[in-house]
Design a protein around this motif. Sequence first.
Motif, PDB file in Angstrom:
ATOM      1  N   GLY A   1       0.791  -1.223   0.000  1.00  0.00           N
ATOM      2  CA  GLY A   1       0.000   0.000   0.000  1.00  0.00           C
ATOM      3  C   GLY A   1       0.819   1.267   0.000  1.00  0.00           C
ATOM      4  O   GLY A   1       0.265   2.370  -0.109  1.00  0.00           O
ATOM      5  N   MET A   2       2.150   1.143   0.107  1.00  0.00           N
ATOM      6  CA  MET A   2       3.017   2.317   0.074  1.00  0.00           C
ATOM      7  C   MET A   2       3.287   2.710  -1.375  1.00  0.00           C
ATOM      8  O   MET A   2       3.576   1.858  -2.218  1.00  0.00           O
ATOM      9  CB  MET A   2       4.341   2.006   0.778  1.00  0.00           C
ATOM     10  N   VAL A   3       3.189   3.992  -1.675  1.00  0.00           N
ATOM     11  CA  VAL A   3       3.471   4.484  -3.024  1.00  0.00           C
ATOM     12  C   VAL A   3       4.584   5.515  -2.953  1.00  0.00           C
ATOM     13  O   VAL A   3       4.705   6.261  -1.970  1.00  0.00           O
ATOM     14  CB  VAL A   3       2.226   5.092  -3.697  1.00  0.00           C
TER      15      VAL A   3
ATOM     16  N   ASP B   1       7.609   8.584   0.212  1.00  0.00           N
ATOM     17  CA  ASP B   1       6.714   7.430   0.234  1.00  0.00           C
ATOM     18  C   ASP B   1       5.483   7.804   1.040  1.00  0.00           C
ATOM     19  O   ASP B   1       5.583   8.492   2.060  1.00  0.00           O
ATOM     20  CB  ASP B   1       7.402   6.221   0.869  1.00  0.00           C
ATOM     21  N   LEU B   2       4.330   7.319   0.595  1.00  0.00           N
ATOM     22  CA  LEU B   2       3.070   7.696   1.238  1.00  0.00           C
ATOM     23  C   LEU B   2       2.168   6.485   1.379  1.00  0.00           C
ATOM     24  O   LEU B   2       1.994   5.711   0.440  1.00  0.00           O
ATOM     25  CB  LEU B   2       2.357   8.769   0.415  1.00  0.00           C
ATOM     26  N   MET B   3       1.603   6.342   2.581  1.00  0.00           N
ATOM     27  CA  MET B   3       0.602   5.313   2.841  1.00  0.00           C
ATOM     28  C   MET B   3      -0.564   5.966   3.562  1.00  0.00           C
ATOM     29  O   MET B   3      -0.377   6.676   4.552  1.00  0.00           O
ATOM     30  CB  MET B   3       1.194   4.189   3.699  1.00  0.00           C
TER      31      MET B   3
ATOM     32  N   SER C   1       7.106   9.406   4.373  1.00  0.00           N
ATOM     33  CA  SER C   1       8.520   9.357   4.714  1.00  0.00           C
ATOM     34  C   SER C   1       9.304   9.942   3.548  1.00  0.00           C
ATOM     35  O   SER C   1       9.173   9.467   2.416  1.00  0.00           O
ATOM     36  CB  SER C   1       8.955   7.913   4.984  1.00  0.00           C
ATOM     37  N   ALA C   2      10.105  10.963   3.821  1.00  0.00           N
ATOM     38  CA  ALA C   2      10.707  11.735   2.736  1.00  0.00           C
ATOM     39  C   ALA C   2      12.219  11.565   2.654  1.00  0.00           C
ATOM     40  O   ALA C   2      12.917  11.573   3.673  1.00  0.00           O
ATOM     41  CB  ALA C   2      10.384  13.216   2.907  1.00  0.00           C
ATOM     42  N   ASN C   3      12.725  11.427   1.452  1.00  0.00           N
ATOM     43  CA  ASN C   3      14.148  11.598   1.180  1.00  0.00           C
ATOM     44  C   ASN C   3      14.435  13.070   0.925  1.00  0.00           C
ATOM     45  O   ASN C   3      13.539  13.870   0.632  1.00  0.00           O
ATOM     46  CB  ASN C   3      14.573  10.787  -0.042  1.00  0.00           C
TER      47      ASN C   3
END
Length: 330
Positions: free
Chosen positions: A77-79, A92-94, A138-140
């Motif tokens: 479900g993470m994109v 990444d976003l869930m 969660s960000a790079n």
Amino acid sequence: MKKWVLAATACVLAISAAAVAQRERMSAECRQELIQLCRGAEGGFGQCLRTALPKLSNPCRKAMSDRAMARQERPDGMVEIAYGSDPKQRLDLMVPGGTTKAPILFFVHGGGWSIGDKVAGEKTKAPWATGQGWAFASANYRLVPQASVEQQAADLANALAWLRANAAARGLDPDRIVLMGHSAGAHLVALLGTDTHYLKDAGVPLSAVKGVVLLDGAGYDVPSQSSAEMNIVKPMYEAAFSNDPKRQAALSPTRHAGAPNVANWLILPIQSRADSQAQSCGLADALRKAGASAVVAVVPGESHGSLNKGLGEEGDFATGEVERFLVSLR
């Protein structure tokens, strides 16, 4: 000599969970670099390896980081989404099911401002956050030395701006955001929450950020930490902040803690690190003087790494503290 080299290689592999799992060896060049760096080091080879990362060449440091991330798993479900044109400007976003306006928990990884990846810890944190009704991002961000710490903070503010601009399409609430960071990531989100020009420049209103969670950071007042005799990662601080006192102060959340700030803070240093506790209390005191709510909860029985790794696990002390904090902001 052969046995010593093999033992050294085993220690190197221990730094990287992925390398241990795969029983892979570092490149010959990187192994030799580590041996040359740590042979005869005060405190022994093992102690040197725990602090060698900032002293390594960029290719070797990156190789070690990449190995550590290689087998990290993304939950179903993470994109992944690009918020900028640079390959590092990705998040990444869930999003939890059953909601059209989920609040956002925005996580920033650590790595001494020079390594690391957004995937670290997602397997545990993302399902836990969505289970609490929060979207997890969660960000790079671009890394030192290719980018400055100032640019890193700007990257993260722009990632927040992307989330807000696309909130309706993604089922997010653009005005209920909590920032959370570990280690160098804790410094960066603390900087966003105090030196608010980064958010302003990105078009993110301070009022949209309801809280900040800091996981074992020790760089909230950069000049004092950088010059501390016991700062075993001083080269990492020099690479990130230089030796310019004015620049170090400008990148210190504690020095920016005069109002306005994000209104609510939860700061979680580990019990075994006196520097993290001192820096945390210093920041909290400055925030309280400016009118913010800032709670410091010292985490027992954890290491710097295990605090981050265990967040989201049932029965975990820090997880319980964060859950209560998030509930208080709903």
